[in-house]
Design a protein around this motif. Structure first.
Motif, PDB file in Angstrom:
ATOM      1  N   LEU A  65      -2.771  79.993  47.833  1.00  0.00           N
ATOM      2  CA  LEU A  65      -2.491  80.875  46.702  1.00  0.00           C
ATOM      3  C   LEU A  65      -3.764  81.603  46.300  1.00  0.00           C
ATOM      4  O   LEU A  65      -4.866  81.212  46.663  1.00  0.00           O
ATOM      5  CB  LEU A  65      -1.921  80.096  45.514  1.00  0.00           C
ATOM      6  N   PHE A  66      -3.572  82.687  45.530  1.00  0.00           N
ATOM      7  CA  PHE A  66      -4.677  83.392  44.893  1.00  0.00           C
ATOM      8  C   PHE A  66      -4.264  83.701  43.465  1.00  0.00           C
ATOM      9  O   PHE A  66      -3.137  84.134  43.209  1.00  0.00           O
ATOM     10  CB  PHE A  66      -5.028  84.686  45.618  1.00  0.00           C
ATOM     11  N   MET A  67      -5.188  83.490  42.539  1.00  0.00           N
ATOM     12  CA  MET A  67      -4.911  83.752  41.126  1.00  0.00           C
ATOM     13  C   MET A  67      -5.998  84.648  40.566  1.00  0.00           C
ATOM     14  O   MET A  67      -7.180  84.333  40.653  1.00  0.00           O
ATOM     15  CB  MET A  67      -4.841  82.448  40.334  1.00  0.00           C
ATOM     16  N   TYR A  68      -5.593  85.788  39.998  1.00  0.00           N
ATOM     17  CA  TYR A  68      -6.503  86.694  39.316  1.00  0.00           C
ATOM     18  C   TYR A  68      -6.554  86.325  37.842  1.00  0.00           C
ATOM     19  O   TYR A  68      -5.557  85.886  37.268  1.00  0.00           O
ATOM     20  CB  TYR A  68      -6.039  88.145  39.490  1.00  0.00           C
ATOM     21  N   THR A  69      -7.724  86.477  37.229  1.00  0.00           N
ATOM     22  CA  THR A  69      -7.884  86.046  35.851  1.00  0.00           C
ATOM     23  C   THR A  69      -6.853  86.693  34.935  1.00  0.00           C
ATOM     24  O   THR A  69      -6.537  87.886  35.051  1.00  0.00           O
ATOM     25  CB  THR A  69      -9.312  86.363  35.358  1.00  0.00           C
ATOM     26  N   LYS A  70      -6.312  85.853  34.035  1.00  0.00           N
ATOM     27  CA  LYS A  70      -5.320  86.282  33.055  1.00  0.00           C
ATOM     28  C   LYS A  70      -4.080  86.879  33.713  1.00  0.00           C
ATOM     29  O   LYS A  70      -3.413  87.761  33.168  1.00  0.00           O
ATOM     30  CB  LYS A  70      -5.917  87.279  32.059  1.00  0.00           C
ATOM     31  N   SER A  71      -3.765  86.400  34.919  1.00  0.00           N
ATOM     32  CA  SER A  71      -2.576  86.855  35.646  1.00  0.00           C
ATOM     33  C   SER A  71      -1.914  85.671  36.322  1.00  0.00           C
ATOM     34  O   SER A  71      -2.495  84.586  36.423  1.00  0.00           O
ATOM     35  CB  SER A  71      -2.940  87.922  36.689  1.00  0.00           C
ATOM     36  N   ASP A  72      -0.700  85.881  36.800  1.00  0.00           N
ATOM     37  CA  ASP A  72       0.022  84.846  37.519  1.00  0.00           C
ATOM     38  C   ASP A  72      -0.511  84.777  38.947  1.00  0.00           C
ATOM     39  O   ASP A  72      -1.061  85.745  39.475  1.00  0.00           O
ATOM     40  CB  ASP A  72       1.518  85.141  37.525  1.00  0.00           C
ATOM     41  N   PHE A  73      -0.351  83.612  39.591  1.00  0.00           N
ATOM     42  CA  PHE A  73      -0.815  83.450  40.961  1.00  0.00           C
ATOM     43  C   PHE A  73       0.214  84.023  41.930  1.00  0.00           C
ATOM     44  O   PHE A  73       1.383  84.224  41.579  1.00  0.00           O
ATOM     45  CB  PHE A  73      -1.072  81.975  41.267  1.00  0.00           C
ATOM     46  N   ASN A  74      -0.220  84.275  43.142  1.00  0.00           N
ATOM     47  CA  ASN A  74       0.695  84.749  44.190  1.00  0.00           C
ATOM     48  C   ASN A  74       0.461  83.960  45.457  1.00  0.00           C
ATOM     49  O   ASN A  74      -0.638  83.440  45.704  1.00  0.00           O
ATOM     50  CB  ASN A  74       0.501  86.249  44.442  1.00  0.00           C
ATOM     51  N   THR A  75       1.490  83.824  46.277  1.00  0.00           N
ATOM     52  CA  THR A  75       1.443  83.106  47.551  1.00  0.00           C
ATOM     53  C   THR A  75       2.091  83.968  48.624  1.00  0.00           C
ATOM     54  O   THR A  75       2.799  84.941  48.340  1.00  0.00           O
ATOM     55  CB  THR A  75       2.180  81.762  47.469  1.00  0.00           C
TER      56      THR A  75
END
Length: 369
Positions: A65-75
């Motif tokens: 996964l990757f998560m950007y600050t103040k955002s939802d993660f994506n896979t």
């Protein structure tokens, strides 16, 4: 002194990097259907991270996964996203990733990677403080005592071989099993007894024989054996268990032994290489410090000699002045008779003399009377 300042800067740089060591490694064992939480943490930084990755690096290398600050993660897999939950934020230097409904295919090595902005070049990738070995099996956790062994590509690893029940019966062979998924697979078998339809003294191995070495070793209950696997490669990583085959004991077990070792073979040993480089640089700095100390000592001795020379200079100058005056006086005494070399010098008498045209007093000769 500029050289000393540069050397001090180098020492400070080495000390600053001396804290860069391999992160902690935690082994986690779960059953299928359970869940596990992987804490991702990184040291305080300025600026703060703006993103974080969770990656796998062993059986199925790639991004989880990757998560950007103040955002939802994506896979990359929507099915995996339904089993994952994340708490925290990368900008806070800490994120917790929870994997639910675990499967045997989730067995792997996991690590976190924080992304920090670098205005002058590509963004920095900073690994988290801890890496995780996750083993997901159908057996109850805790049934096997599991250790961890790490090595580099081309290196070796020593695995202990124990008897199934700790007894001291005669040893007739050895069996090595490896588990990378749902069930263990036999990687090495060597015994005097019949095995799988083979004649007595059978042997089979998925490792080349030159990569395997069995040596006896003393143990708490008597002589035991160690199995050394040599010239290892990353694809050799896995959960291993080595069991001794005892006389009169069946060897039909398909499960791991009572003690297993999680063997991790890394393709690149950055930390080890860095440590070697650090030791080399530290040695070079020590040599430079020694040379610098010798130079300073020589300069101090030279300065002391110059001070001593200056303090004795007046005595030498006075003696030199006396010697010069003596030489001048001697030359003067030598030069005075030369002015009268045309007239012999005699003791002057009060009679019969006159003043010569040259101004010298000379007695009158008989012919001149």
């Amino acid at each position: 002194m500029p050289a000393l300042q540069h050397l001090a800067c180098l020492c400070a740089l080495l000390l600053a990097h001396a804290g860069c060591v391999c992160g902690d490694v935690r082994f986690l064992e779960r059953r299928e259907g359970e869940s596990v939480t992987l804490p991702c943490e990184v040291g305080q930084r300025n600026p703060s991270p703006f993103g974080v990755y969770l990656r796998r690096s062993w059986l199925r290398p790639g991004k989880v996964l990757f998560m950007y600050t103040k955002s939802d993660f994506n896979t990359d897999d929507n099915d995996d996203k339904a089993r994952i939950s994340v708490s925290g934020d990368p900008s806070g230097h800490s994120v917790n990733v929870t994997l639910s409904q675990l499967r045997a295919s989730d067995t792997d090595r996991y690590y976190c990677e924080f992304v920090v902005e670098n205005p002058s070049s590509e963004d920095d990738r900073v690994p988290g403080k801890t890496e995780y070995f996750l083993l997901v099996s159908a057996d109850a956790p805790g049934s096997v005592d599991i250790g961890l062994v790490e090595t580099c590509a081309g290196g070796s690893a020593v695995l202990p071989c124990l008897s199934p029940n700790g007894g001291g019966l005669a040893v007739e062979g050895v069996s090595l099993k490896r588990q990378r998924g749902r069930a263990p697979v036999e990687m090495l078998y060597h015994s005097k007894r019949q095995h799988g339809g083979s004649p007595p003294s059978s042997s089979s191995s998925q490792f080349p024989l030159e990569k395997v070495q069995l040596t006896p070793a003393p143990g708490p209950s008597g002589i035991t054996f160690n199995l050394t696997l040599q010239q290892l490669q990353p694809e050799d990583s896995g959960l291993y268990s080595c069991q001794l085959l005892l006389r009169g004991r069946p060897d039909s077990s398909t499960s791991l032994g009572r003690q297993a070792v999680f063997l991790s073979v890394q393709g690149q040993c950055g930390c080890s290489t860095y440590s070697t480089l650090l030791y080399a640089l530290s040695s070079a700095v020590a040599v430079l410090l020694l040379l610098l100390a010798l130079v300073v000592m020589c300069q101090v001795k030279s300065r002391r000699r110059r001070v001593a020379t200056h303090s004795q200079a007046p005595i030498y100058e006075e003696m030199a002045g006396v010697q010069t005056a003596s030489r001048k006086l001697a030359r003067l005494e030598e030069s005075e008779p030369s002015e009268y070399r045309n007239c012999p010098v005699k003791r002057s008498s009060p009679e019969n003399h006159y003043e010569s045209p040259s101004g010298a007093l000379c007695p009158r000769k008989e012919s001149q009377k």
